[in-house]
Design an enzyme around this catalytic site. Structure first.
Site, PDB file in Angstrom:
ATOM      1  N   GLY A  40       0.794  -1.230   0.000  1.00  0.00           N
ATOM      2  CA  GLY A  40       0.000   0.000   0.000  1.00  0.00           C
ATOM      3  C   GLY A  40       0.821   1.272   0.000  1.00  0.00           C
TER       4      GLY A  40
ATOM      5  N   CYS B 142     -28.706  -8.501 -15.150  1.00  0.00           N
ATOM      6  CA  CYS B 142     -28.142  -8.239 -16.474  1.00  0.00           C
ATOM      7  C   CYS B 142     -29.150  -8.665 -17.539  1.00  0.00           C
ATOM      8  CB  CYS B 142     -26.834  -9.007 -16.647  1.00  0.00           C
ATOM      9  SG  CYS B 142     -26.207  -8.973 -18.339  1.00  0.00           S
TER      10      CYS B 142
ATOM     11  N   CYS C 251     -27.339 -11.823 -19.546  1.00  0.00           N
ATOM     12  CA  CYS C 251     -27.039 -13.114 -18.926  1.00  0.00           C
ATOM     13  C   CYS C 251     -27.823 -13.347 -17.649  1.00  0.00           C
ATOM     14  CB  CYS C 251     -25.543 -13.252 -18.646  1.00  0.00           C
ATOM     15  SG  CYS C 251     -25.002 -12.324 -17.193  1.00  0.00           S
TER      16      CYS C 251
ATOM     17  N   CYS D  56     -23.921  -6.514 -17.845  1.00  0.00           N
ATOM     18  CA  CYS D  56     -22.666  -6.692 -17.120  1.00  0.00           C
ATOM     19  C   CYS D  56     -21.602  -5.773 -17.686  1.00  0.00           C
ATOM     20  CB  CYS D  56     -22.144  -8.121 -17.271  1.00  0.00           C
ATOM     21  SG  CYS D  56     -23.163  -9.369 -16.508  1.00  0.00           S
TER      22      CYS D  56
ATOM     23  N   CYS E 204     -19.932 -11.999 -18.791  1.00  0.00           N
ATOM     24  CA  CYS E 204     -21.266 -12.034 -19.389  1.00  0.00           C
ATOM     25  C   CYS E 204     -21.320 -13.046 -20.540  1.00  0.00           C
ATOM     26  CB  CYS E 204     -21.644 -10.637 -19.874  1.00  0.00           C
ATOM     27  SG  CYS E 204     -23.412 -10.420 -20.199  1.00  0.00           S
TER      28      CYS E 204
HETATM   29 ZN    ZN Z   1     -24.360 -10.272 -18.082  1.00  0.00          ZN
END
Ligand code: ZN
Ligand code: ATP
Ligand code: MG
Lengths: 310, 257
Positions: free
Chosen positions: A57, A266, A269, A291, A297
């Site tokens: 970090g 979505c 999908c 998506c 997807c």
């Molecule tokens: Zn999707």
């Protein structure tokens, strides 16, 4: 840190060409060193990466080089990728989750030509994933490296404009000011109003900007089995999160961090879990959610061909 | 007698040829209010900055005795430890609220900052403390989400005090906290400071031009001139029976005014 290949002599690297690993693009271009950068530059960047991995970090300065792209087009990410990529790698490049944007395609093509590497759109098959603004939905695994393109590495820059002071704040882990910002958001909006680049604490020590990924992706960074590398070209900073490192989004006990996702499925999908983009479908205000991760997807659509696909 | 909370010896600092501090010694005991008075340019602000670790002297030491009993040489502490001290055990109230407040952050956020900097992570608790402190400094709690730039000068100064005292410091440095305010506002602020000091048992090092303020608040006072402490003693003794001719002049001019 087995995920980062050790510096290898230039002749060895040069001896390995495109061979049969490249996905159709002709082998590596003659006249360029492997990965475009010269070996000294790559060594310098690898040294920076080792330092970055050793202090999770923490932003480590590096001598950012001119790349054949303007700043703002992922030059930091490209230099990191160039320093760790080898001929055995398989590279995936995404821009906002998509493999097929102009930017993603040109970076992928760039590495296919200067490193002779194979490329892929499949998260599962990639050994290195360079990304702008997303983490793939498919969980990353050990041995993979994700390289983030970072426009502004300093998480405190909006709150404290003096660079010397932000350094002191990191040195002393003095991050109260970041919580003041969260306090102000809750006081004003009832919740933390940060949807991208939501600040995180890495390994309980350093405050880090995760690059402008949606806060939805933040939980994926926590204890991720893959190595996470961050490159900021214009600001000349590199930082890293080694595998299985704790990454915690800042919050209050009584206002816990909540990743935000559009409450929809979505349209292509049917996923109820993935991060969605809103797409306008016509000029009468029609719109759908799909998506943002195109590979995820497509894979889901392929697995259920009669369903949902349009 | 218990040992002093803060003890400085031999402090010297010059800006070019100007001796801003010249061999200054000072002690302050728990619960004590000490006023530092003197003409403009006599080194009062410089002294506060050196005592509170904001400025390093060329010579001299400042010792701070922590609650646990450990003694710290303020200018030899690490930066992290000093910063922790500055925002827990100590407080600093600036003459100009601009230097002591974050003007772009709400009143509540200003008060909450020190709590968050020292680890508070419960929004409701932080907001509760901010509300409580607004009341204590006589600001309407309904203003909790207001920005300090919409506050009057007197309110800004009271907000700065709330923001400083919220972590219950033991020692507060105040640099002319009533400067730049008009007289009635000054009087109200002085009353408030006096009440808070008594309630919280604070030790205060108070820089002021205002002899009346020193008389009202301070147990002891130091008179500075050209970087030196020319007179020191119990407030009433110094004001009623000044020994040094400069103090005599100062007191006479105030009485005449
Ligand atoms: Zn999707
Ligand atoms: N940063 C600086 N650079 C140069 N000289 C300075 C600096 N700060 C203070 N001085 C000088 O040091 C001397 C003491 O200044 P200081 O600000 O401590 O006085 P003061 O007693 O607080 O005055 P005032 O009542 O006007 O606030 C003055 O001669 C001043 O001009
Ligand atoms: Mg002054």
């Amino acid at each position: 840190m087995s995920a980062v290949p050790a510096a290898r002599p230039a002749e060895d690297a040069a001896a390995e060409g495109g061979e049969d690993r490249s996905d159709g693009s002709a082998g590596r271009l003659a006249g360029y060193n492997l990965g475009y950068l010269d070996e000294n530059t790559k060594r310098m960047i690898r040294r920076t990466l080792l330092k970055a991995v050793a202090i999770p970090g923490h932003q480590v300065p590096f001598g950012s080089r001119e790349m054949p792209l303007p700043y703002g087009w992922g030059t930091g990410g490209i230099q990191v990728t160039a320093a760790v990529i080898g001929p055995e790698d398989r590279l995936k490049v995404i821009d906002q989750g998509a493999d097929d944007t102009t930017n993603a395609v040109s970076i992928r093509r760039f590495f296919a030509r200067v490193a002779g590497v194979a490329t892929t759109e499949r998260t599962r098959e990639a050994s290195i994933i360079q990304t702008r603004h997303r983490i793939p939905e498919t969980p990353l695994r050990e041995g993979q490296i994700i390289v983030y393109q970072v426009p502004m590495p300093e998480p405190l820059f909006r709150l404290e404009p003096r660079v010397a002071e932000t350094r002191r704040m990191h040195a002393l882990a003095d991050y109260g000011l970041m919580h003041v910002k969260l306090y102000e958001d809750i006081a004003r909006h009832g919740q933390v109003a940060i949807s991208y680049n939501y600040p995180v604490m890495v390994n309980g020590r350093y405050l880090m900007a995760p690059s402008p990924i949606p806060s939805f992706d933040n939980p994926k960074m926590d204890r991720m089995p893959a190595l996470q590398l961050f490159g900021a070209g214009r600001e000349k900073r590199i930082y890293a999160v080694p595998p299985y490192t704790a990454v915690k989004s800042l919050d209050f006990e009584d206002h816990p961090f909540q990743p935000v996702r559009a409450p929809a499925a979505c349209a292509l999908c049917g996923s109820q879990e993935s991060y969605l983009d809103e797409v306008v479908t016509d000029d009468r205000g029609g719109r759908i959610f799909v998506c943002s991760d195109t590979d995820y997807c497509h894979t889901r659509q392929a697995a259920q061909p009669r369903e949902a696909a349009e | 007698m218990s040992p002093p909370l803060l003890e400085a010896r031999g402090l010297s600092l010059r800006y070019g040829a100007v001796p801003a501090l010249d061999d200054v010694a000072l002690s302050i005991w728990p619960g004590e209010v000490v006023a530092i008075v003197g003409e403009s340019g006599s080194g009062k602000t410089t002294l506060l900055r050196v005592l509170s670790g904001l400025l390093r002297p060329e010579a001299g030491t400042v010792l701070y005795r922590a609650p646990a009993g450990a003694t710290h040489a303020v200018h030899d502490m690490g930066e992290a430890a000093l910063r922790r001290l500055q925002r827990t055990d100590w407080g600093f109230v600036h003459q100009n609220p601009r230097d002591g407040l974050r003007l772009g952050i709400s009143a509540g956020g200003n008060i909450g900052e020190r709590l968050m900097a020292t680890g508070a992570r419960h929004y409701g608790t932080i907001r509760g403390a901010a509300t409580e402190w607004l009341k204590r400094v006589e600001i309407d709690p309904a203003r909790i989400d207001g920005l300090p730039r919409t506050f009057s000068g007197g309110m800004q100064q009271r907000l700065q005090i709330a923001r400083t005292l919220v972590t219950h410091p033991r020692l507060v440095f105040m640099d002319e906290p009533t400067g730049g305010l008009d007289v009635s506002v000054q009087a109200r602020l002085l009353d408030l400071i006096r009440a808070l000091v008594a309630d919280l048992g604070l030790s205060v090092l108070l820089v002021t031009h205002d002899i009346a303020a020193a008389r009202l608040l301070a147990h002891r006072m130091l008179v500075m001139r050209q970087g030196r402490v020319v007179e020191e003693g119990l407030t009433d003794r110094v004001l009623d029976d000044p020994q040094h001719e400069y103090t005599q002049l100062l007191v006479a001019s105030v009485l005449a005014a």
